[in-house]
Design an enzyme around this catalytic site. Structure first.
Site, PDB file in Angstrom:
ATOM      1  N   ASN A  10       0.893  -1.351   0.135  1.00 25.30           N
ATOM      2  CA  ASN A  10       0.050  -0.075  -0.088  1.00 25.30           C
ATOM      3  C   ASN A  10       0.929   1.118  -0.098  1.00 25.30           C
ATOM      4  O   ASN A  10       1.299   1.640   1.077  1.00 25.30           O
ATOM      5  CB  ASN A  10      -0.719  -0.163   1.308  1.00 25.30           C
ATOM      6  CG  ASN A  10      -1.738   1.181   1.380  1.00 25.30           C
ATOM      7  OD1 ASN A  10      -1.800   1.926   0.724  1.00 25.30           O
ATOM      8  ND2 ASN A  10      -2.643   1.103   2.267  1.00 25.30           N
ATOM      9  N   ARG A  94      -2.364  -2.040  -3.485  1.00 26.51           N
ATOM     10  CA  ARG A  94      -3.570  -1.275  -3.537  1.00 26.51           C
ATOM     11  C   ARG A  94      -3.585  -0.072  -4.336  1.00 26.51           C
ATOM     12  O   ARG A  94      -2.713   0.666  -4.274  1.00 26.51           O
ATOM     13  CB  ARG A  94      -3.833  -0.897  -1.923  1.00 26.51           C
ATOM     14  CG  ARG A  94      -4.898   0.163  -1.815  1.00 26.51           C
ATOM     15  CD  ARG A  94      -5.096   0.715  -0.377  1.00 26.51           C
ATOM     16  NE  ARG A  94      -6.287   1.370  -0.247  1.00 26.51           N
ATOM     17  CZ  ARG A  94      -6.310   2.692   0.565  1.00 26.51           C
ATOM     18  NH1 ARG A  94      -5.111   3.080   1.092  1.00 26.51           N
ATOM     19  NH2 ARG A  94      -7.567   3.491   0.588  1.00 26.51           N
ATOM     20  N   HIS A 183     -12.947   2.945  -0.078  1.00 24.31           N
ATOM     21  CA  HIS A 183     -12.892   2.015   0.646  1.00 24.31           C
ATOM     22  C   HIS A 183     -13.555   0.814   0.199  1.00 24.31           C
ATOM     23  O   HIS A 183     -14.010  -0.118   0.891  1.00 24.31           O
ATOM     24  CB  HIS A 183     -13.779   2.538   2.008  1.00 24.31           C
ATOM     25  CG  HIS A 183     -13.205   3.532   2.805  1.00 24.31           C
ATOM     26  ND1 HIS A 183     -13.793   4.332   3.499  1.00 24.31           N
ATOM     27  CD2 HIS A 183     -11.930   3.877   3.124  1.00 24.31           C
ATOM     28  CE1 HIS A 183     -13.178   5.322   4.243  1.00 24.31           C
ATOM     29  NE2 HIS A 183     -11.905   4.950   4.030  1.00 24.31           N
ATOM     30  N   ARG A 244     -12.314  15.513   7.492  1.00 28.89           N
ATOM     31  CA  ARG A 244     -13.244  15.918   6.282  1.00 28.89           C
ATOM     32  C   ARG A 244     -14.693  16.435   6.689  1.00 28.89           C
ATOM     33  O   ARG A 244     -15.426  15.527   7.664  1.00 28.89           O
ATOM     34  CB  ARG A 244     -13.077  14.996   5.080  1.00 28.89           C
ATOM     35  CG  ARG A 244     -11.844  14.631   4.362  1.00 28.89           C
ATOM     36  CD  ARG A 244     -11.859  13.442   3.498  1.00 28.89           C
ATOM     37  NE  ARG A 244     -10.765  12.704   3.633  1.00 28.89           N
ATOM     38  CZ  ARG A 244     -10.656  11.208   3.409  1.00 28.89           C
ATOM     39  NH1 ARG A 244     -11.687  10.756   3.093  1.00 28.89           N
ATOM     40  NH2 ARG A 244      -9.242  10.716   3.587  1.00 28.89           N
ATOM     41  N   GLU A 387      -8.322  -5.067   5.175  1.00 26.18           N
ATOM     42  CA  GLU A 387      -8.011  -4.813   3.583  1.00 26.18           C
ATOM     43  C   GLU A 387      -6.934  -5.465   3.012  1.00 26.18           C
ATOM     44  O   GLU A 387      -6.824  -6.122   1.985  1.00 26.18           O
ATOM     45  CB  GLU A 387      -7.771  -3.479   3.492  1.00 26.18           C
ATOM     46  CG  GLU A 387      -9.180  -2.674   3.669  1.00 26.18           C
ATOM     47  CD  GLU A 387      -8.850  -1.221   3.961  1.00 26.18           C
ATOM     48  OE1 GLU A 387      -9.355  -0.552   2.924  1.00 26.18           O
ATOM     49  OE2 GLU A 387      -8.907  -0.630   5.068  1.00 26.18           O
TER      50      GLU A 387
END
Ligand code: AMP
Length: 402
Positions: A10, A94, A183, A244, A387
Site C-alpha cells: 500500500n 492497493r 474503501h 473531512r 483490507e
C-alpha cells in the site's frame, strides 16, 4: 501451484505499508511500514510475525520508494522471506482509483499502468503514489505477476441512478465526474464477513456497512453487490470524518471564494483537512472526544451529535435504497472500537428492526460478532476489517486462475 506467498503493498506518497501472507492458511508472515520516505529521518518498522520475533525499527535516510522496497526486502530476507524467494507468487497493490474502467482486480501490464495514469486527474493525491509503488516493485521482480486491487472496484456495480450527480451530462462526462466511492476493499470484505456471521450466502443478504475510521463511508450492499455508497468523485463526500466535512451545500465553496476571499486550494485544505471532527471540536480521535464528553465538554458533545446525526441519515437513506435490511455492520477504527458511537447510531431506529444490546456492545474482541439482542429483526454486527487479507485473497485468486 506450489508458491503461495503474496506480498501486499500500500504505497502512499511518502510511505509504504506492507504485509506478507501465506495463502495456504491466510496467515501473516510479516508486516511493516516505511514512513517519511525522502527525508533524513525515514523510519522502517518491521514485525516478523512468522518467527514471533520482536518488531525491528530502523531510522535513517531512505531516498525513494526503490530504496524503501529494497530495505523491506532486506528485512524480509533476515527471516528467509525476501522478495527473491521462489515461494513468492505475486505482489498485490492497493490502487485507490480505478475509475469506471477497473471493475475487478487486474494483472498489471503496460496498458493497465497507462490507464491508472490516465486516472490521475480524478485521484491526484493517491494514484501517482500507487503507480510509483507498482513501478518500483515491477523493476525489482519483473518476472512476478503484480495485481492492482482498486478501492473503487466494489462500487462499480452502483446503478447510474446512484452513480450520477444531477449536473449537466456533457460537462460531467467530459471531466469524468461521477460518484466512484472508496474503501471498496473494506466494504467488500465486511459485507461478505457479515453474511458469513449470519450463516448465509452473500447473495442472500442486504447489508449496510459503516466503515468508520479517520476516513468514513457507508455502503448499501444488496446480495453481495454495492448499490450505493456515501463517498463520491473523491473521498470528501458523505459522512462526517476525522478531518473531512462530508456532505455540504456546494454553494459553501462559492461563498467562501466570493465572500471569504479564500483560494480554491485554501478551501480544499479547509474541507479535507480542517473540517469534520477536528474542525468541529479540535480533536479527530474519537477516544479523546469521548473523554472530553465524559468531562462535560459541550463542544465535543456537539461534534459527536453532528457525527451521529449524519450517520443516522445515511442508515435511513440506505434502508430506503435497499427496501429490506438484514444487518448493519460497523467496521474500522471507530466502528470496531467505539461502543458509544454504535449505540447512538442505532438508538431510535428500533421500529426499523435493528437494536443494540448494551452488554454485547461493551465486549471488546478482534472477532466478528453480533451486538444485537437475539430477537432483533435486523442484526447489528461489529466486523473488524482486513483490507490486506482481502487484497491478498483477490490477488492469489487471480494469479491462481492464470
Ligand atoms: P482507522 O482510520 O480505521 O485506522 O481509524 C482511526 C480512528 O479510529 C482514530 O482516529 C480514532 O478516532 C478511532 N479509534 C481507534 N481506537 C479507538 C478506540 N479504542 N475508541 C474509540 N475510537 C478509536
Amino acid at each position: 501451484m506450489s508458491a503461495t506467498r503474496v506480498l501486499v503493498l500500500n504505497s502512499g506518497s511518502s510511505s509504504v505499508k506492507y504485509q506478507l501472507l501465506d495463502m495456504r492458511d491466510s496467515s501473516r508472515l510479516a508486516a511493516g511500514l516505511v514512513e517519511r520516505i525522502g527525508e533524513q529521518s525515514s523510519r522502517l518498522k518491521h514485525t516478523p510475525l512468522a518467527t514471533g520475533g520482536d518488531p525491528r525499527e530502523w531510522t535513517g535516510p531512505i531516498a525513494d520508494h526503490d530504496a524503501a522496497l529494497k530495505a523491506v526486502s532486506e528485512e524480509l530476507s533476515k527471516d528467509g522471506l525476501g522478495l527473491d524467494s521462489p515461494e513468492l507468487v505475486a505482489i498485490g497493490h492497493r490502487v485507490v482509483h480505478g475509475g469506471k474502467t477497473f471493475t475487478e482486480p487486474t494483472v498489471i501490464d503496460e496498458t493497465v499502468l497507462a490507464e491508472i495514469e490516465r486516472l490521475i486527474p480524478v485521484a491526484p493525491l493517491h494514484n501517482p503514489a500507487n503507480l510509483t509503488g507498482i513501478r518500483t516493485a515491477r523493476a525489482l521482480r519483473p518476472d512476478l505477476p503484480q495485481v492492482a486491487v482498486f478501492d473503487t472496484a466494489f462500487h462499480t456495480t452502483m446503478p447510474e441512478s446512484a452513480a450520477r450527480y444531477a449536473i449537466d451530462v456533457a460537462t460531467a462526462d467530459a471531466h469524468r465526474i461521477r460518484r466512484y466511492g472508496f474503501h471498496g476493499t473494506s466494504h467488500a470484505y465486511v459485507s461478505r464477513a457479515t453474511a458469513k456471521l449470519l450463516g448465509k450466502a452473500p447473495e442472500d443478504v442486504n447489508v449496510i456497512v459503516l466503515h468508520l475510521g479517520n476516513g468514513a463511508s457507508a455502503s448499501a450492499v444488496r446480495g453481495g453487490r454495492c448499490v450505493d455508497t456515501s463517498m463520491g468523485l473523491t473521498p470528501l463526500e458523505g459522512l462526517v470524518m476525522g478531518t473531512r466535512s462530508g456532505d455540504t451545500d456546494p454553494a459553501v465553496i462559492f461563498h467562501l471564494a466570493r465572500v471569504g476571499k479564500m483560494s480554491i486550494d485554501e478551501i480544499d485544505t479547509l474541507l479535507n483537512k480542517k473540517s469534520g471532527l477536528v474542525g468541529l471540536c479540535g480533536d479527530n480521535d474519537m477516544r479523546e472526544i469521548q473523554r472530553r464528553i465524559d468531562e462535560g465538554d459541550e463542544q465535543a458533545e456537539l461534534a459527536f451529535d453532528i457525527y451521529i446525526h449524519r450517520l443516522k441519515k445515511y442508515i435511513g437513506a440506505y434502508y430506503a435504497v435497499l427496501g429490506t435490511v438484514d444487518a448493519i455492520a460497523f467496521t474500522a477504527g471507530v466502528g470496531e472500537n467505539a461502543a458509544p458511537v454504535r449505540e447512538a447510531a442505532v438508538a431510535g431506529l428500533e421500529t426499523l428492526g435493528p437494536a443494540v444490546d448494551r452488554e454485547l456492545n461493551a465486549v471488546r474482541s478482534d472477532e466478528p460478532r453480533l451486538i444485537s439482542p437475539a430477537d432483533a429483526r435486523v442484526k447489528v454486527a461489529v466486523v473488524p476489517t482486513d483490507e490486506e487479507l482481502e487484497i491478498a485473497t483477490q490477488t492469489y485468486a487471480l494469479v491462481s486462475r492464470h
